[in-house]
Design a protein around this motif. Structure first.
Motif, mmCIF file in Angstrom:
data_model
loop_
_atom_site.group_PDB
_atom_site.id
_atom_site.type_symbol
_atom_site.label_atom_id
_atom_site.label_comp_id
_atom_site.label_asym_id
_atom_site.label_seq_id
_atom_site.Cartn_x
_atom_site.Cartn_y
_atom_site.Cartn_z
ATOM 1 N N ASP A 47 0.665 -1.133 -0.373
ATOM 2 C CA ASP A 47 -0.172 -0.012 0.135
ATOM 3 C C ASP A 47 0.715 1.320 -0.453
ATOM 4 N N TRP A 48 1.741 1.193 -0.511
ATOM 5 C CA TRP A 48 2.828 2.351 -1.006
ATOM 6 C C TRP A 48 1.797 3.563 -0.616
ATOM 7 N N LYS A 49 0.551 3.506 -1.992
ATOM 8 C CA LYS A 49 0.206 4.889 -2.177
ATOM 9 C C LYS A 49 -0.355 5.606 -0.677
ATOM 10 N N GLY A 50 -1.508 5.005 -0.955
ATOM 11 C CA GLY A 50 -1.430 5.008 1.114
ATOM 12 C C GLY A 50 -1.082 5.156 2.138
ATOM 13 N N LYS A 51 0.671 4.876 1.877
ATOM 14 C CA LYS A 51 1.415 5.375 2.907
ATOM 15 C C LYS A 51 1.464 5.885 3.138
ATOM 16 N N SER A 52 2.401 6.733 1.146
ATOM 17 C CA SER A 52 2.645 8.144 0.914
ATOM 18 C C SER A 52 2.049 9.338 0.515
ATOM 19 N N SER A 53 1.060 8.995 1.104
ATOM 20 C CA SER A 53 0.026 9.810 0.887
ATOM 21 C C SER A 53 -0.669 11.581 1.967
ATOM 22 N N LEU A 60 0.833 19.740 -5.263
ATOM 23 C CA LEU A 60 1.211 18.541 -4.682
ATOM 24 C C LEU A 60 -0.289 17.761 -5.079
ATOM 25 N N TYR A 61 -1.376 18.774 -4.332
ATOM 26 C CA TYR A 61 -2.524 18.752 -4.265
ATOM 27 C C TYR A 61 -2.890 17.851 -5.405
ATOM 28 N N VAL A 62 -2.618 17.552 -6.591
ATOM 29 C CA VAL A 62 -3.074 17.569 -7.890
ATOM 30 C C VAL A 62 -2.898 16.515 -8.379
ATOM 31 N N LEU A 63 -1.302 15.949 -8.079
ATOM 32 C CA LEU A 63 -0.274 15.133 -8.141
ATOM 33 C C LEU A 63 -1.173 14.400 -7.867
ATOM 34 N N LEU A 64 -1.309 14.534 -6.073
ATOM 35 C CA LEU A 64 -1.915 12.937 -5.923
ATOM 36 C C LEU A 64 -3.606 12.527 -6.000
ATOM 37 N N ALA A 65 -4.396 13.269 -6.712
ATOM 38 C CA ALA A 65 -5.584 13.497 -6.988
ATOM 39 C C ALA A 65 -4.946 12.702 -8.315
ATOM 40 N N LEU A 66 -4.158 13.104 -9.667
ATOM 41 C CA LEU A 66 -3.905 12.372 -10.221
ATOM 42 C C LEU A 66 -3.068 10.610 -9.855
ATOM 43 N N VAL A 67 -2.253 10.303 -9.492
ATOM 44 C CA VAL A 67 -2.076 8.908 -8.608
ATOM 45 C C VAL A 67 -2.981 8.198 -8.200
ATOM 46 N N TRP A 68 -3.944 8.453 -7.593
ATOM 47 C CA TRP A 68 -4.784 7.548 -7.265
ATOM 48 C C TRP A 68 -6.349 7.443 -8.113
ATOM 49 N N LEU A 69 -6.158 8.328 -9.216
ATOM 50 C CA LEU A 69 -7.373 8.751 -10.180
ATOM 51 C C LEU A 69 -6.363 6.995 -11.091
ATOM 52 N N ILE A 70 -5.665 6.765 -11.234
ATOM 53 C CA ILE A 70 -5.170 5.515 -11.770
ATOM 54 C C ILE A 70 -6.392 4.284 -11.362
ATOM 55 N N PRO A 71 -6.675 3.416 -11.814
ATOM 56 C CA PRO A 71 -7.318 2.502 -11.867
ATOM 57 C C PRO A 71 -6.470 1.681 -10.675
ATOM 58 N N ASP A 72 -7.555 1.269 -9.583
ATOM 59 C CA ASP A 72 -6.394 0.566 -8.526
ATOM 60 C C ASP A 72 -7.079 -1.010 -8.433
#
Length: 197
Positions: free
Chosen positions: A143-149, A170-182
């Motif tokens: 869960d690297w996304k969850g831990k780094s957010s 940075l807010y936009v970057l994190l939104a883009l990271v989470w937009l990628i379907p998991d």
């Protein structure tokens, strides 16, 4: 208690959050396109928050499909998450109305930070309710996304006082990271034969 009521309540709250945010987009006085210029920061803050609420709604939906039952702690953890999400309209409106100024941008990051912490608490509460063979734990992996957010949100909050535009990036970057379907949870559910609907 079944998951259906928890999902329906959560969906309703998130729909209300989006409704309140869109009501902050006031109709401009004037009929020319330049009358919309003053609304640009409000509109962009709305779009960003709409995306974030959508991300939470999508991930919340998938996460709840891994829960076999809903316990009291899960109910309270879910309410805790909804509390922080319910502050999105206020933080969004303040930031947009003040053209992404430092303090409103930092507060927005604080709300994002607390929402991600609340989501993690709900996630861990579901994992704890499932025991040693937690389907959600297996699906999440490292869960690297969850831990780094939360770390990135904290950095962005501090950065907002020095450079609000960098914090917004940075807010936009994190939104883009989470937009990628998991697909982790869908794959884990498929492995058990449970529907991921």
């Amino acid at each position: 208690m079944g998951k259906g009521r928890l999902e329906a309540f959560s969906d309703g709250v998130m729909a209300i959050i989006i409704t309140i945010m869109v009501l902050e987009l006031k109709v401009p006085h004037g009929e020319r396109l330049d009358a919309l210029t003053a609304l640009i920061p409000v509109f962009f803050s709305y779009v960003l928050s709409f995306v974030y609420v959508g991300i939470y709604w999508n991930n919340h939906h998938h996460m709840l499909h891994t829960a076999q039952k809903v316990t009291g702690p899960i109910l309270w953890a879910n309410l805790h998450l909804l509390f922080w999400l319910s502050l999105f309209p206020f933080a969004t409106g303040w930031m947009g109305e003040n053209h992404f100024a430092a303090v409103p941008s930092a507060l927005y990051g604080g709300v994002l930070f607390m929402a991600t912490v609340a989501y993690w608490i709900l996630q861990e509460t579901i994992v704890a309710s499932q025991g040693d063979n937690s389907l959600l734990r297996k699906a999440l992996g490292r869960d690297w996304k969850g831990k780094s957010s939360p770390v990135v949100y904290a950095v962005a909050m501090v950065t907002a006082f020095w450079s609000p535009s960098l914090a917004q990036g940075l807010y936009v970057l994190l939104a883009l990271v989470w937009l990628i379907p998991d697909r982790r949870i869908e794959k884990a559910l498929a492995g058990t034969g449970s529907p991921a609907s």
